[in-house]
Design an enzyme around this catalytic site. Structure first.
Site, PDB file in Angstrom:
ATOM      1  N   THR A 104     -25.646   6.567 -14.602  1.00  0.00           N
ATOM      2  CA  THR A 104     -26.720   6.912 -13.670  1.00  0.00           C
ATOM      3  C   THR A 104     -27.647   5.726 -13.430  1.00  0.00           C
ATOM      4  O   THR A 104     -28.272   5.623 -12.375  1.00  0.00           O
ATOM      5  CB  THR A 104     -27.517   8.115 -14.203  1.00  0.00           C
ATOM      6  OG1 THR A 104     -26.604   9.159 -14.567  1.00  0.00           O
ATOM      7  CG2 THR A 104     -28.486   8.659 -13.162  1.00  0.00           C
ATOM      8  N   TYR A 145     -18.927   7.966 -25.761  1.00  0.00           N
ATOM      9  CA  TYR A 145     -19.104   8.565 -24.428  1.00  0.00           C
ATOM     10  C   TYR A 145     -17.721   8.911 -23.889  1.00  0.00           C
ATOM     11  O   TYR A 145     -16.952   8.033 -23.520  1.00  0.00           O
ATOM     12  CB  TYR A 145     -19.827   7.575 -23.519  1.00  0.00           C
ATOM     13  CG  TYR A 145     -20.185   8.074 -22.133  1.00  0.00           C
ATOM     14  CD1 TYR A 145     -20.155   9.425 -21.793  1.00  0.00           C
ATOM     15  CD2 TYR A 145     -20.586   7.167 -21.155  1.00  0.00           C
ATOM     16  CE1 TYR A 145     -20.500   9.859 -20.531  1.00  0.00           C
ATOM     17  CE2 TYR A 145     -20.943   7.587 -19.878  1.00  0.00           C
ATOM     18  CZ  TYR A 145     -20.894   8.928 -19.570  1.00  0.00           C
ATOM     19  OH  TYR A 145     -21.241   9.354 -18.310  1.00  0.00           O
ATOM     20  N   LYS A 193     -21.442  11.871 -26.521  1.00  0.00           N
ATOM     21  CA  LYS A 193     -21.768  12.489 -25.235  1.00  0.00           C
ATOM     22  C   LYS A 193     -20.433  12.887 -24.634  1.00  0.00           C
ATOM     23  O   LYS A 193     -19.622  12.027 -24.274  1.00  0.00           O
ATOM     24  CB  LYS A 193     -22.510  11.507 -24.327  1.00  0.00           C
ATOM     25  CG  LYS A 193     -22.786  12.065 -22.926  1.00  0.00           C
ATOM     26  CD  LYS A 193     -23.403  11.003 -22.015  1.00  0.00           C
ATOM     27  CE  LYS A 193     -23.621  11.564 -20.605  1.00  0.00           C
ATOM     28  NZ  LYS A 193     -24.146  10.527 -19.666  1.00  0.00           N
ATOM     29  N   ILE A 250     -27.487  15.298 -22.305  1.00  0.00           N
ATOM     30  CA  ILE A 250     -27.863  14.020 -21.701  1.00  0.00           C
ATOM     31  C   ILE A 250     -27.749  14.242 -20.206  1.00  0.00           C
ATOM     32  O   ILE A 250     -26.662  14.400 -19.667  1.00  0.00           O
ATOM     33  CB  ILE A 250     -26.994  12.864 -22.205  1.00  0.00           C
ATOM     34  CG1 ILE A 250     -27.166  12.718 -23.726  1.00  0.00           C
ATOM     35  CG2 ILE A 250     -27.368  11.563 -21.488  1.00  0.00           C
ATOM     36  CD1 ILE A 250     -26.349  11.597 -24.348  1.00  0.00           C
TER      37      ILE A 250
END
Length: 290
Positions: free
Chosen positions: A48, A137, A165, A206
């Site tokens: 992001t 991740y 995540k 998250i």
């Protein structure tokens, strides 16, 4: 600072000025806004945050600014992963030299498409030689490969791998939570799963939506913890279509448009992501009710 009390982490956008340069001033304004509106931890220089289009100097300045502006209020996670193991180690340790960073988020290697054995070798080496705690991740929609649950469970035994995540669904989150050490942090990376992840015993979310709806999400978790499951569910049902709208165009163009709309100017996006045009913005704002 650890993440034990951080249930809502915002995967923060990187603010640019009107000429498209990184903006320290806008970063300060954004961080203060987020921490005043439900965010309990920050992830910077991630997907992001448009990390692939930031120079290393820009990333390091963003991280230093984030540490300064957070000022010890919440924990800070930084995206440091790549598809090059040694490069990941080297950059992670460069980030570790910045006092105030609490963990590194390391993406499953993309493009190379390693098998599970390769993923285990990659993360073990990164964890062995990095001076920051590592959070995995797992986002197959972007990497082209999926880290399997058994692989996650195996890596969770490493002393320097402290969490994940995960963007592979609530079934996998349930399996992970059931089979990893109690202090292993399990975050969902999907806003629509924010409530489910917490109910299943995960640490939380998250989030991208928390840029706009952080207070709502905090109320949702507080309602859950106080036993008001009905209220928590109501907030989640209201949040889901808004979270979907924030991904109706390539991220982070929708959330940047939304932030600009509500008065927190973060600029546009860098190519190859294009900012929304006026028609797209108007359509988005109707869905978001802003």
């Amino acid at each position: 600072m650890n993440f034990r009390n951080a249930h809502i982490l915002t995967a923060m956008v990187t603010p640019f000025d009107d000429e498209g340069n990184y903006s320290s001033k806008r970063t300060k304004n954004l961080i203060n806004y987020l921490l005043d509106n439900g965010t309990e931890g920050l992830l910077v220089s991630g997907t992001t945050g448009e990390a692939p289009t930031l120079s290393e100097d820009e990333k390091l300045q963003l991280i230093k600014d984030s540490v300064k502006f957070i000022d010890g209020r919440v924990p800070l996670m930084v995206g440091t992963g790549s598809n090059n193991t040694q490069q990941t180690i080297d950059y992670t340790n460069k980030v570790a030299d910045i006092d105030g960073v609490d963990a590194a988020l390391v993406v499953v290697p993309y493009y190379n498409k390693p098998n599970q054995k390769g993923m285990i070798a990659h993360f073990r080496k990164v964890a062995d030689y990095s001076n920051l705690p590592i959070i995995i991740y797992n986002i197959p929609g972007r990497t082209g490969v999926t880290m399997e649950v058994d692989t996650i469970i195996e890596l969770a035994q490493h002393d320097n791998i402290i969490g994940i995540k995960d963007c592979t669904g609530v079934e996998n989150i349930a399996k992970i939570v059931e089979n990893v050490p109690e202090d292993f942090l399990v975050y969902s990376g999907e806003d629509a799963e924010a409530l489910s992840a917490r109910v299943l015993g995960g640490q939380g979310i998250i989030s991208v939506a928390s840029h706009i709806y952080g207070d709502n999400m905090k109320t949702m978790y507080s309602s859950l913890e106080s036993g008001d499951v009905s209220m928590a569910g109501k907030i989640m049902r209201d949040l889901i279509p808004k979270a979907e709208a924030l991904f109706s165009y390539p991220s982070p163009s929708p959330v940047k448009a939304a932030l600009n709309k509500i008065g927190y100017n973060v600029g546009g996006c860098r190519l190859p992501i294009v900012s929304l045009d006026k028609n797209e913005e108007n359509e988005l704002f109707k869905k978001l009710k802003i």
